[in-house]
Scaffold this motif. Structure first.
Motif, short mmCIF file in Angstrom:
data_model
loop_
_atom_site.label_atom_id
_atom_site.label_comp_id
_atom_site.label_asym_id
_atom_site.label_seq_id
_atom_site.Cartn_x
_atom_site.Cartn_y
_atom_site.Cartn_z
N ASP A 18 -5.76 4.17 4.47
CA ASP A 18 -5.53 4.28 5.91
C ASP A 18 -4.16 4.90 6.20
O ASP A 18 -3.19 4.68 5.46
CB ASP A 18 -5.61 2.88 6.55
N ALA A 19 -4.08 5.65 7.29
CA ALA A 19 -2.84 6.36 7.62
C ALA A 19 -1.67 5.41 7.86
O ALA A 19 -0.55 5.66 7.38
CB ALA A 19 -3.07 7.25 8.85
N ASN A 20 -1.88 4.31 8.60
CA ASN A 20 -0.77 3.39 8.83
C ASN A 20 -0.39 2.62 7.58
O ASN A 20 0.77 2.23 7.41
CB ASN A 20 -1.13 2.42 9.96
N SER A 21 -1.34 2.41 6.69
CA SER A 21 -1.01 1.82 5.39
C SER A 21 -0.06 2.75 4.62
O SER A 21 0.82 2.29 3.89
CB SER A 21 -2.28 1.59 4.57
N GLN A 22 -0.21 4.05 4.84
CA GLN A 22 0.67 5.03 4.20
C GLN A 22 2.08 5.03 4.80
O GLN A 22 3.00 5.62 4.23
CB GLN A 22 0.07 6.43 4.31
N LYS A 23 2.27 4.38 5.93
CA LYS A 23 3.59 4.27 6.53
C LYS A 23 4.49 3.29 5.76
O LYS A 23 5.72 3.36 5.85
CB LYS A 23 3.48 3.81 7.99
N ILE A 24 3.85 2.37 5.04
CA ILE A 24 4.61 1.30 4.41
C ILE A 24 5.50 1.80 3.28
O ILE A 24 6.65 1.39 3.14
CB ILE A 24 3.66 0.19 3.91
#
Length: 404
Positions: free
Chosen positions: A211-217
């Motif tokens: 997921d894109a927001n998971s990639q923010k971490i």
């Protein structure tokens, strides 16, 4: 889809029944169902997948449309929910005994009626009230966003390739269009759903599905090549692998988890991703914990949580959650914070993350930790909530604390 066949309909009902009566995830049950029916074509598999997820997503609302009590999950009612799904999607309703009591005209009429938010947004009453209490007006907007199916997002593994090169290869080899996402430097959006896990590019480690927001971490951790890093709740290692990519395969990562089978999966994924800096340790082996004290430049706690931010891809989760379960994970989060914060060296950073949007699992936990003896040497450097209604992706919370 023009016609629903008995065997695919039975597969939908059986998957729904098992999902709602056990701890098994719908995604795993659908995988097993596909393996048990190798003669199914892509149309059959897509029908079963789509119907199962949409019924799970809209169970309360479909129950209202069918005239049944939404708290009852008996098989006869599940057939009614499948009938509702057929009617509102303008699909042919088979002349089967299970659909004899179905009244399409009444279903269509109920679609125009007003009802409670718990039904229109399809969520258990207790959970709706809790979210409303914690997030106020933002809760309704977030629920609308979480009721939209998740998009297919890839994370480019920069150890192996680059976003531009992967885009070109996906298009030239498979005629798959992959689009960059502004603000997500390693992410590519795939508009048309397709099974990518059997493609040679995936098997060679060029990308992961994340997921894109998971990639923010990963970037939020402020990790650098050469650092000592601990992923304290690594699971199967999606974020661990991203950290390794950001570190350009230089440094040392220790991945911990309470489930040994997940760490075994991480080992397989690490080999495929050509990651060489991850050392896997089963967290139940307590001998390592003391040796980790003051060792890490970064400690990532991707904490166990309610998972409410992932309802786009896990709609069955909302029917399995309980108040007791949320209380349990809040206690567990605090225990993990107290233990794993000790692994951060002076000047190092502790990153606390959940895939929940509830302040009781997020901001409130950080406020609590900073008041404890273990938290008094830390300062909150940054915190951020990634809401689905603002980003279109999964809901996440992240806090970064620095040890003085």
């Amino acid at each position: 889809m023009r016609k629903l066949y008995r065997i695919t309909a039975q597969g939908i009902i059986d998957t729904l029944a098992k999902t709602l009566s056990t701890n098994a995830r719908a995604s795993r049950l659908l995988e097993k169902l596909n393996l048990a029916n190798p003669k199914w074509g892509s149309g059959d598999r897509n029908t079963v997948h789509r119907a199962t997820y949409e019924i799970l997503r809209w169970k309360n609302y479909y129950s209202f449309l069918s005239g049944h009590d939404e708290t009852v999950d008996k098989k006869e009612n599940l057939w009614s929910l499948l009938g509702v799904w057929l009617v509102i999607n303008n699909l042919e309703v088979p002349d089967w005994e299970e659909f004899k009591s179905l009244k399409p005209k009444e279903i269509k009429a109920r679609q125009k009626e007003k009802t409670t938010p718990e039904r229109t947004k399809s969520i258990p009453s207790w959970l709706y009230e809790r979210g409303k209490k914690e997030l106020s007006r933002e809760w309704n907007i977030e629920l609308d966003a979480l009721n939209i199916e998740a998009k297919l997002i890839l994370r480019v593994n920069r150890i192996v390739t680059s976003p531009k090169k992967l885009q070109e290869e996906l298009h030239s080899k498979y005629n798959i269009e992959a689009l960059p996402i502004k603000g997500y430097e390693d992410a590519l959006l795939i508009n048309k759903r397709t099974n990518l896990r059997k493609k040679p590019l995936y098997l060679k480690g060029s990308f992961e599905i994340q997921d894109a927001n998971s990639q923010k971490i990963g970037p939020f951790t402020d990790v650098k090549p050469g650092m000592n890093v601990i992923d304290g709740c690594a699971g199967a290692g999606g974020k661990t692998l991203h950290l390794a990519s950001l570190m350009r395969n230089k440094g040392d990562i220790i991945a911990l988890d309470v489930e040994e089978n997940k760490l075994k999966e991480l080992k397989k994924r690490a080999r495929r991703n050509r990651v060489k800096i991850i050392k896997n340790i089963w967290v139940a082996d307590a001998q390592y914990k003391e040796s980790l004290s003051n060792w890490a430049d970064r400690v990532l706690i991707d904490a166990p949580c309610s998972g409410l931010g992932t309802l786009k891809r896990n709609p069955d989760l909302k029917w399995k959650l309980t108040e007791e379960r949320i209380s349990e994970v809040i206690d567990l989060q605090r225990k993990i914070l107290l233990e794993q914060s000790n692994w951060v060296k002076k000047g190092g950073k502790l990153i606390y993350v959940t895939c929940s949007i509830l302040p009781s699992e997020n901001q409130d936990q950080i406020s609590w930790f900073l008041k404890q003896e273990a938290g008094k040497t830390f300062d909150l450097e940054k915190e951020e909530t990634f809401f689905s209604h603002q980003t279109e992706y999964d809901g996440f919370y992240a806090a970064r604390l620095i040890r003085r």
